[in-house]
Design a protein around this motif. Structure first.
Motif, PDB file in Angstrom:
ATOM      1  N   LEU A 186       0.836  -1.199   0.000  1.00  0.00           N
ATOM      2  CA  LEU A 186       0.000   0.000   0.000  1.00  0.00           C
ATOM      3  C   LEU A 186       0.873   1.252   0.000  1.00  0.00           C
ATOM      4  O   LEU A 186       1.927   1.295   0.622  1.00  0.00           O
ATOM      5  N   ARG A 187       0.387   2.273  -0.692  1.00  0.00           N
ATOM      6  CA  ARG A 187       1.069   3.569  -0.760  1.00  0.00           C
ATOM      7  C   ARG A 187       0.138   4.640  -0.214  1.00  0.00           C
ATOM      8  O   ARG A 187      -1.064   4.474  -0.182  1.00  0.00           O
ATOM      9  N   GLY A 188       0.734   5.761   0.160  1.00  0.00           N
ATOM     10  CA  GLY A 188      -0.054   6.925   0.532  1.00  0.00           C
ATOM     11  C   GLY A 188      -0.730   6.845   1.884  1.00  0.00           C
ATOM     12  O   GLY A 188      -1.618   7.644   2.178  1.00  0.00           O
ATOM     13  N   LEU A 189      -0.321   5.907   2.716  1.00  0.00           N
ATOM     14  CA  LEU A 189      -0.872   5.830   4.073  1.00  0.00           C
ATOM     15  C   LEU A 189      -0.291   6.965   4.908  1.00  0.00           C
ATOM     16  O   LEU A 189       0.749   7.533   4.568  1.00  0.00           O
ATOM     17  N   PRO A 190      -0.934   7.324   5.995  1.00  0.00           N
ATOM     18  CA  PRO A 190      -0.386   8.412   6.811  1.00  0.00           C
ATOM     19  C   PRO A 190       0.938   8.017   7.445  1.00  0.00           C
ATOM     20  O   PRO A 190       1.217   6.823   7.621  1.00  0.00           O
ATOM     21  N   ILE A 191       1.742   9.032   7.764  1.00  0.00           N
ATOM     22  CA  ILE A 191       3.007   8.727   8.428  1.00  0.00           C
ATOM     23  C   ILE A 191       2.725   7.987   9.717  1.00  0.00           C
ATOM     24  O   ILE A 191       1.684   8.157  10.339  1.00  0.00           O
ATOM     25  N   ASP A 192       3.657   7.172  10.104  1.00  0.00           N
ATOM     26  CA  ASP A 192       3.537   6.401  11.330  1.00  0.00           C
ATOM     27  C   ASP A 192       3.882   7.295  12.525  1.00  0.00           C
ATOM     28  O   ASP A 192       4.634   8.271  12.396  1.00  0.00           O
ATOM     29  N   ARG A 193       3.339   6.956  13.670  1.00  0.00           N
ATOM     30  CA  ARG A 193       3.651   7.702  14.896  1.00  0.00           C
ATOM     31  C   ARG A 193       5.151   7.709  15.154  1.00  0.00           C
ATOM     32  O   ARG A 193       5.716   8.710  15.595  1.00  0.00           O
ATOM     33  N   SER A 194       5.807   6.610  14.867  1.00  0.00           N
ATOM     34  CA  SER A 194       7.255   6.541  15.086  1.00  0.00           C
ATOM     35  C   SER A 194       8.001   7.490  14.145  1.00  0.00           C
ATOM     36  O   SER A 194       9.040   8.043  14.512  1.00  0.00           O
ATOM     37  N   THR A 195       7.476   7.712  12.953  1.00  0.00           N
ATOM     38  CA  THR A 195       8.074   8.663  12.021  1.00  0.00           C
ATOM     39  C   THR A 195       7.956  10.078  12.583  1.00  0.00           C
ATOM     40  O   THR A 195       8.907  10.867  12.522  1.00  0.00           O
ATOM     41  N   ALA A 196       6.791  10.400  13.132  1.00  0.00           N
ATOM     42  CA  ALA A 196       6.598  11.720  13.747  1.00  0.00           C
ATOM     43  C   ALA A 196       7.566  11.892  14.914  1.00  0.00           C
ATOM     44  O   ALA A 196       8.188  12.954  15.063  1.00  0.00           O
ATOM     45  N   TYR A 197       7.708  10.864  15.716  1.00  0.00           N
ATOM     46  CA  TYR A 197       8.617  10.912  16.862  1.00  0.00           C
ATOM     47  C   TYR A 197      10.057  11.156  16.402  1.00  0.00           C
ATOM     48  O   TYR A 197      10.758  12.014  16.939  1.00  0.00           O
ATOM     49  N   LYS A 198      10.496  10.413  15.386  1.00  0.00           N
ATOM     50  CA  LYS A 198      11.872  10.566  14.876  1.00  0.00           C
ATOM     51  C   LYS A 198      12.093  11.959  14.323  1.00  0.00           C
ATOM     52  O   LYS A 198      13.140  12.575  14.543  1.00  0.00           O
TER      53      LYS A 198
END
Length: 185
Positions: free
Chosen positions: A105-117
């Motif tokens: 799948l493409r275009g899913l929202p960023i992951d919480r861990s991505t926001a944290y990083k």
């Protein structure tokens, strides 16, 4: 669980915004939405392009199902309009650039861990510690309270707190007051 702090210094906030804007318009807007709305990362992640085309965001909070309405801060309107130009209305505003390995799948929202990083990488550039996903929300509350302490009832409502001491502790006012008293001794 680690306690995270708000970003107290307005100059550091502006520095982080500049740092992020140079590197990624998505991350810059994510940060700005967080510090200008007080929304949780889980709610920011589910924003779609159609939701930010007007002057306000209407959203049902994921955690407690409360309906919230937030103005889109005028400071980011031009950047937001450029960012969403050419995007479909149903796309996630803060979409991941990655393709999911198993589902493709493409275009899913960023992951919480991505926001944290992203937040921690920016924070490290400004020697900030105790930064996490709630930092943006706490920063919004902290500065709203400093503008006018009478905003405490509004903050309690926005955060869903039933007691003033919980809200003051959450936005870091209690810590700021303790630090100030220790320095005065």
């Amino acid at each position: 669980m680690n306690v995270v702090q708000p970003i107290r210094d307005p100059y550091v906030i502006e520095g982080i915004k500049s740092y992020l804007k140079i590197r990624s318009m998505r991350n810059y807007l994510f940060f700005c939405f967080g510090i200008y709305s007080g929304l949780r990362v889980s709610d920011l992640r589910k924003l779609r392009v159609w939701m930010v085309k007007g002057t306000h965001i209407n959203i049902e909070e994921q955690k407690n199902r409360h309906q919230k309405r937030f103005i889109i801060h005028p400071k980011i309107r031009d950047d937001l309009d450029k960012f969403i130009s050419g995007k479909r209305d149903d796309e996630f505003l803060f979409a991941s650039r990655q393709v999911k390995t198993k589902s493709q799948l493409r275009g899913l929202p960023i992951d919480r861990s991505t926001a944290y990083k992203m937040l921690n990488e920016a924070a490290s550039q400004f020697n900030l510690r105790e930064i996490g996903c709630h930092t943006m929300r706490k920063t919004w509350g902290y500065h709203l309270y400093l503008q006018n302490p009478h905003n405490l009832a509004l903050l309690m409502e926005m955060f869903g707190h039933s007691d003033q001491t919980i809200t003051l502790r959450y936005i870091g006012i209690t810590q700021t007051m303790m630090d100030a008293q220790i320095v005065m001794l």
